[in-house]
Write a protein that holds these residues in place. Structure first.
Motif, PDB file in Angstrom:
ATOM      1  N   PRO A 201     -10.695 -16.547 -49.084  1.00 19.09           N
ATOM      2  CA  PRO A 201     -11.887 -17.410 -48.993  1.00 19.09           C
ATOM      3  C   PRO A 201     -12.874 -17.009 -47.911  1.00 19.09           C
ATOM      4  O   PRO A 201     -14.085 -16.931 -48.159  1.00 19.09           O
ATOM      5  N   GLY A 202     -12.364 -16.739 -46.701  1.00 17.29           N
ATOM      6  CA  GLY A 202     -13.269 -16.411 -45.594  1.00 17.29           C
ATOM      7  C   GLY A 202     -14.052 -15.142 -45.833  1.00 17.29           C
ATOM      8  O   GLY A 202     -15.263 -15.073 -45.577  1.00 17.29           O
TER       9      GLY A 202
ATOM     10  N   SER B  14     -10.677  -5.553 -54.161  1.00 20.13           N
ATOM     11  CA  SER B  14     -10.117  -6.635 -53.353  1.00 20.13           C
ATOM     12  C   SER B  14     -10.854  -6.719 -52.016  1.00 20.13           C
ATOM     13  O   SER B  14     -11.199  -5.695 -51.420  1.00 20.13           O
ATOM     14  N   LEU B  15     -11.118  -7.950 -51.573  1.00 23.19           N
ATOM     15  CA  LEU B  15     -11.849  -8.208 -50.326  1.00 23.19           C
ATOM     16  C   LEU B  15     -10.988  -9.099 -49.441  1.00 23.19           C
ATOM     17  O   LEU B  15     -10.531 -10.152 -49.888  1.00 23.19           O
ATOM     18  N   TYR B  16     -10.780  -8.688 -48.188  1.00 20.84           N
ATOM     19  CA  TYR B  16      -9.920  -9.474 -47.299  1.00 20.84           C
ATOM     20  C   TYR B  16     -10.202  -9.089 -45.852  1.00 20.84           C
ATOM     21  O   TYR B  16     -10.804  -8.046 -45.564  1.00 20.84           O
TER      22      TYR B  16
ATOM     23  N   VAL C  56      -7.514 -15.826 -53.519  1.00 22.89           N
ATOM     24  CA  VAL C  56      -6.094 -15.742 -53.188  1.00 22.89           C
ATOM     25  C   VAL C  56      -5.907 -16.075 -51.707  1.00 22.89           C
ATOM     26  O   VAL C  56      -6.837 -15.930 -50.915  1.00 22.89           O
ATOM     27  N   PRO C  57      -4.696 -16.510 -51.307  1.00 22.53           N
ATOM     28  CA  PRO C  57      -4.496 -16.910 -49.913  1.00 22.53           C
ATOM     29  C   PRO C  57      -4.313 -15.763 -48.934  1.00 22.53           C
ATOM     30  O   PRO C  57      -4.433 -15.969 -47.723  1.00 22.53           O
ATOM     31  N   GLY C  58      -4.019 -14.540 -49.408  1.00 17.29           N
ATOM     32  CA  GLY C  58      -3.764 -13.455 -48.469  1.00 17.29           C
ATOM     33  C   GLY C  58      -4.068 -12.095 -49.048  1.00 17.29           C
ATOM     34  O   GLY C  58      -4.215 -11.913 -50.259  1.00 17.29           O
ATOM     35  N   ARG C  59      -4.159 -11.122 -48.158  1.00 15.94           N
ATOM     36  CA  ARG C  59      -4.559  -9.766 -48.558  1.00 15.94           C
ATOM     37  C   ARG C  59      -3.555  -9.117 -49.506  1.00 15.94           C
ATOM     38  O   ARG C  59      -3.934  -8.344 -50.378  1.00 15.94           O
ATOM     39  N   GLU C  60      -2.246  -9.420 -49.313  1.00 14.26           N
ATOM     40  CA  GLU C  60      -1.239  -8.770 -50.157  1.00 14.26           C
ATOM     41  C   GLU C  60      -1.426  -9.148 -51.627  1.00 14.26           C
ATOM     42  O   GLU C  60      -1.353  -8.302 -52.517  1.00 14.26           O
ATOM     43  N   LEU C  61      -1.669 -10.441 -51.877  1.00 17.24           N
ATOM     44  CA  LEU C  61      -1.868 -10.879 -53.254  1.00 17.24           C
ATOM     45  C   LEU C  61      -3.185 -10.328 -53.805  1.00 17.24           C
ATOM     46  O   LEU C  61      -3.281  -9.998 -54.990  1.00 17.24           O
TER      47      LEU C  61
END
Length: 442
Positions: free
Chosen positions: A117-118, A91-93, A67-72
């Protein structure tokens, strides 16, 4: 399993896109691209068939959702947990130590990972996330992942996922090209992207502002909308800050959300808005993607969207599933609604008296958020919280809203009118045999 899950989620039947996605994922062995408008239920479109395909007996990570961001990431993980499928997820962010996440991974032993991704690359490089059993890759909002400059990070991630059987890409808008590094094989496209620009359930209105500075007009509009849940979109962080400060000074209860806030601030803002403790959220377009908060009634374009895609994603925050919503464009004399807005535009007349600050009645949200200084590490559960607030706080179960039990504390929404009573009743009381702090989250 799906019938049980749908019953648990209160869904009587899937929509046409979800049926088509389930058919492609369950009855073919091809990679799948799902294109469908925002708000149409894409998260469940891939999660429902995914949990039928994974092995509940294996403790290894079997599916990675990018996903593109932590919220999603957080929200999608929450959706999976609410499904009650029995699969463990995490979830990993970025924004928190990798070491803390690794410690939690060893405890949870997730079978499905949702991550940016990172951060996924970081865990794979450190050996925290083993990829031998990862057979499913889902890239949600894949167009946004590319827009946000994750091209190189995603390429690195694909190089690490060597044992994939299936790839699933999801988006509200079609991408010109799927990058070669995604390595899609034979593909089924589930394309519902062109059905409607925005659902017909969204009514669109124009609100005229007598001056270029629209703050007084925004205040009047929010007062006229009452305590309905509203998101105000602006294009710049400093504009969000200025608008939020103005509304707070005028007595509004609100959340503020933009990319310059730290992780805790953003999570708290979303929590207060989603649990009804704030009826207004002032934000940048960061909030226009991936936030699935039910019952948002109004979308307010304080600044015009910068593109058609931006407009589609903003308005997609309302009228989720089969609900109805409204979108408002606040325009000064030099502005006009963009040509790409394909909707009937109705004028919305403001009550002139609402411009007089002395006559305003500022709408207040129904709920407030209560902080309890104990959490998961104290073996506290949602059931414990409900029981305590009913027995000691004097509340009825219907006066208690969303509960979030974190590691060291708990947030719970309670009816605003009962807050003082609750705080008075619970002072000095024990929850799970221990005295702790109870206070309002402001």
């Amino acid at each position: 399993m799906n019938e049980k899950i749908r019953k648990k989620l209160g869904i009587s039947e899937l929509n046409a896109m979800q049926e088509a996605a389930a058919d492609a994922l369950l009855h073919t062995h091809k990679d799948v691209v799902i294109l469908s408008p925002t708000g149409s239920g894409k998260t469940l479109a891939y999660l429902l068939p995914l949990v039928e395909r994974l092995n509940p007996q294996s403790d290894e990570v079997q599916a990675v959702v990018v996903v593109p961001g932590r919220e999603l990431a957080l929200q999608s993980c929450t959706v999976l947990k609410e499904m009650g499928s029995g699969f463990r997820a995490m979830s990993l962010y970025g924004g928190r130590p990798t070491m803390d996440e690794h410690r939690e991974m060893r405890k949870i032993r997730p079978q499905i990972i949702f991550g940016t991704p990172g951060r996924l690359n970081d865990h794979i490089a450190k050996g925290n996330l083993l990829t031998e059993e990862v057979k499913w890759l889902v890239i949600d909002e894949f167009d946004k992942c590319l827009e946000m400059g994750f091209h190189d990070e995603m390429s690195t991630l694909m190089d690490s996922l060597l044992y994939l059987d299936r790839r699933v890409l999801l988006s509200a808008t079609d991408a010109d090209d799927i990058p070669h590094f995604v390595n899609m094989g034979r593909t089924v496209k589930v394309n519902f992207a062109d059905e409607e620009q925005v659902p017909e359930r969204v009514s669109v209105f124009q609100v005229n502002s007598p001056s270029k500075d629209k703050l007084d007009t925004l205040r009047a509009l929010l007062c006229q909308l009452g305590n309905e849940s509203s998101i105000v979109f602006l294009n710049y962080r400093d504009s969000v800050e200025r608008t939020a400060d103005y509304l707070r000074q005028n007595g509004f209860s609100l959340s503020m959300f933009h990319g310059g806030l730290d992780q805790k601030q953003r999570e708290d803002a979303l929590y207060k808005f989603s649990n009804g403790s704030a009826n207004v959220m002032v934000c940048t377009d960061l909030a226009s993607r991936g936030l699935d908060i039910p019952d948002i009634k109004n979308i307010i374009h304080y600044h015009l969207p910068e593109s058609e895609d931006g407009y589609i994603h903003r308005v997609g925050r309302t009228a989720r599933w089969d609900k109805e919503g409204r979108a408002f464009f606040i325009l000064h004399a030099d502005e006009q609604i963009p040509d790409y807005v394909d909707a009937e535009i109705a004028p919305f007349a403001l009550n002139e008296a609402l411009y007089d600050a002395n006559k305003l009645q500022i709408p207040q949200p129904r709920m407030v958020t209560l902080y309890i200084g104990k959490g998961k590490k104290d073996k506290l559960s949602k059931g414990d919280v409900v029981g305590f607030l009913c027995k000691k706080g004097g509340l009825k179960s219907e006066e208690i809203g969303k509960i979030s039990v974190e590691e060291r504390f708990t947030y719970v929404a309670v009816v605003r009118q009962k807050l003082r009573q609750v705080l008075k009743n619970v002072q000095g009381e024990k929850i799970k045999g221990v005295r702790t702090v109870f206070e309002e989250v402001r």
